[in-house]
Motif scaffolding. Structure first.
Motif, PDB file in Angstrom:
ATOM      1  N   CYS A 126       0.845  -1.206   0.000  1.00 49.61           N
ATOM      2  CA  CYS A 126       0.000   0.000   0.000  1.00 49.61           C
ATOM      3  C   CYS A 126       0.877   1.252   0.000  1.00 49.61           C
ATOM      4  CB  CYS A 126      -0.901   0.003   1.241  1.00 49.61           C
ATOM      5  SG  CYS A 126      -1.794   1.549   1.469  1.00 49.61           S
ATOM      6  N   ASN A 127       0.602   2.148  -0.933  1.00 44.50           N
ATOM      7  CA  ASN A 127       1.341   3.423  -0.967  1.00 44.50           C
ATOM      8  C   ASN A 127       0.449   4.596  -0.586  1.00 44.50           C
ATOM      9  OD1 ASN A 127      -0.269   3.798  -3.137  1.00 44.50           O
ATOM     10  ND2 ASN A 127       1.345   3.847  -4.674  1.00 44.50           N
ATOM     11  N   ARG A 128      -0.676   4.282   0.025  1.00 49.71           N
ATOM     12  CA  ARG A 128      -1.604   5.278   0.557  1.00 49.71           C
ATOM     13  C   ARG A 128      -2.059   6.288  -0.501  1.00 49.71           C
ATOM     14  NH1 ARG A 128       1.958   3.863   4.282  1.00 49.71           N
ATOM     15  NH2 ARG A 128       3.443   5.540   4.038  1.00 49.71           N
ATOM     16  N   CYS A 129      -2.439   5.732  -1.649  1.00 44.92           N
ATOM     17  CA  CYS A 129      -2.995   6.593  -2.699  1.00 44.92           C
ATOM     18  C   CYS A 129      -4.410   7.050  -2.333  1.00 44.92           C
ATOM     19  CB  CYS A 129      -3.007   5.855  -4.035  1.00 44.92           C
ATOM     20  SG  CYS A 129      -4.210   4.487  -4.121  1.00 44.92           S
ATOM     21  N   LEU A 130      -5.038   6.338  -1.394  1.00 43.49           N
ATOM     22  CA  LEU A 130      -6.379   6.658  -0.865  1.00 43.49           C
ATOM     23  C   LEU A 130      -7.520   6.391  -1.847  1.00 43.49           C
ATOM     24  CD1 LEU A 130      -5.727   9.855   1.271  1.00 43.49           C
ATOM     25  CD2 LEU A 130      -5.480   7.440   1.864  1.00 43.49           C
ATOM     26  N   CYS A 187      -7.657  -1.714  -6.136  1.00 39.80           N
ATOM     27  CA  CYS A 187      -6.403  -1.221  -5.534  1.00 39.80           C
ATOM     28  C   CYS A 187      -5.261  -1.388  -6.554  1.00 39.80           C
ATOM     29  CB  CYS A 187      -6.075  -2.011  -4.265  1.00 39.80           C
ATOM     30  SG  CYS A 187      -4.397  -1.665  -3.658  1.00 39.80           S
ATOM     31  N   PRO A 188      -4.615  -0.291  -6.943  1.00 31.55           N
ATOM     32  CA  PRO A 188      -3.571  -0.376  -7.967  1.00 31.55           C
ATOM     33  C   PRO A 188      -2.391  -1.243  -7.535  1.00 31.55           C
ATOM     34  CG  PRO A 188      -4.219   1.908  -7.574  1.00 31.55           C
ATOM     35  CD  PRO A 188      -4.860   1.087  -6.500  1.00 31.55           C
ATOM     36  N   GLN A 189      -2.167  -1.354  -6.240  1.00 31.99           N
ATOM     37  CA  GLN A 189      -1.034  -2.125  -5.739  1.00 31.99           C
ATOM     38  C   GLN A 189      -1.405  -3.576  -5.414  1.00 31.99           C
ATOM     39  OE1 GLN A 189       1.972  -0.609  -5.632  1.00 31.99           O
ATOM     40  NE2 GLN A 189       0.901   1.184  -6.437  1.00 31.99           N
ATOM     41  N   ALA A 215      -2.924  -4.460  -2.909  1.00 35.19           N
ATOM     42  CA  ALA A 215      -2.460  -4.529  -1.522  1.00 35.19           C
ATOM     43  C   ALA A 215      -3.545  -4.960  -0.548  1.00 35.19           C
ATOM     44  CB  ALA A 215      -1.924  -3.158  -1.099  1.00 35.19           C
TER      45      ALA A 215
HETATM   46  S1  SF4 Z   1      -6.102   1.639  -2.939  1.00 35.12           S
HETATM   47 FE1  SF4 Z   1      -4.490   0.173  -2.319  1.00 35.12          FE
HETATM   48  S2  SF4 Z   1      -2.580   1.373  -2.441  1.00 35.12           S
HETATM   49 FE2  SF4 Z   1      -4.287   2.834  -2.439  1.00 35.12          FE
HETATM   50  S3  SF4 Z   1      -4.559   3.394  -0.254  1.00 35.12           S
HETATM   51 FE3  SF4 Z   1      -5.964   1.690  -0.697  1.00 35.12          FE
HETATM   52  S4  SF4 Z   1      -4.813  -0.148  -0.113  1.00 35.12           S
HETATM   53 FE4  SF4 Z   1      -3.323   1.498  -0.329  1.00 35.12          FE
END
Ligand code: SF4
Ligand code: SF4
Length: 132
Positions: A55-59, A93-95, A97
């Motif tokens: 997760c890179n906290r793209c939100l 989620c792009p990652q 994660a």
């Molecule tokens: S979409 Fe994925 S990468 Fe982005 S904040 Fe949520 S968990 Fe993290």
């Protein structure tokens, strides 16, 4: 049906076509029982949501969750207990994660019919980079 579609396309609110089912004690009890069974069955899945180290906290997930079940707290993505189990966050989620325990780790994520679905672009969000 055609009349309903015409009406909606002409701007008539869809609720004008709702048909109310009369209250029925037997139905209400059955509904409550089904709901209780559903909640009991799904609760363990809902408790196991987490965002892993990718997760890179793209939100993005915070913005798209229809249940407002995801929030950023102390720099971490957290899940509450209002989840609908729609799987939107998992697949977008792009990652990749977001996980449900270990059952989703390394498993398929839907990326659109052409495999190029880019939710960050769709929602006008930018990648924030790793852990910034
Ligand atoms: S979409 Fe994925 S990468 Fe982005 S904040 Fe949520 S968990 Fe993290
Ligand atoms: S599965 Fe759906 S309702 Fe549950 S946290 Fe993810 S986006 Fe929200």
């Amino acid at each position: 049906m055609e009349e309903v579609l015409r009406g909606i396309l002409a701007g008539q609110p869809a609720r004008d076509y709702q048909v109310r089912v009369p209250p029925n004690a037997g139905t209400a009890l059955t509904n409550r029982l089904w709901r209780a069974a559903y909640e009991r069955f799904t609760a363990p899945f809902k408790r196991r949501f987490y965002a892993d180290g990718r997760c890179n906290r793209c939100l993005l997930c915070v913005q798209i969750c229809p249940a407002h079940n995801i929030r950023l707290e102390d720099g971490q993505i957290c899940f509450a207990d209002r989840c609908y189990l729609c799987m939107r966050c998992i697949h977008q989620c792009p990652q990749e994660a977001i996980q449900i325990g270990r059952s989703t780790v390394g498993k398929f994520r839907w990326r659109g019919p052409e495999g190029d679905f880019d939710p960050l672009r769709l929602y006008g969000l930018q990648q924030t980079g790793e852990d910034d």
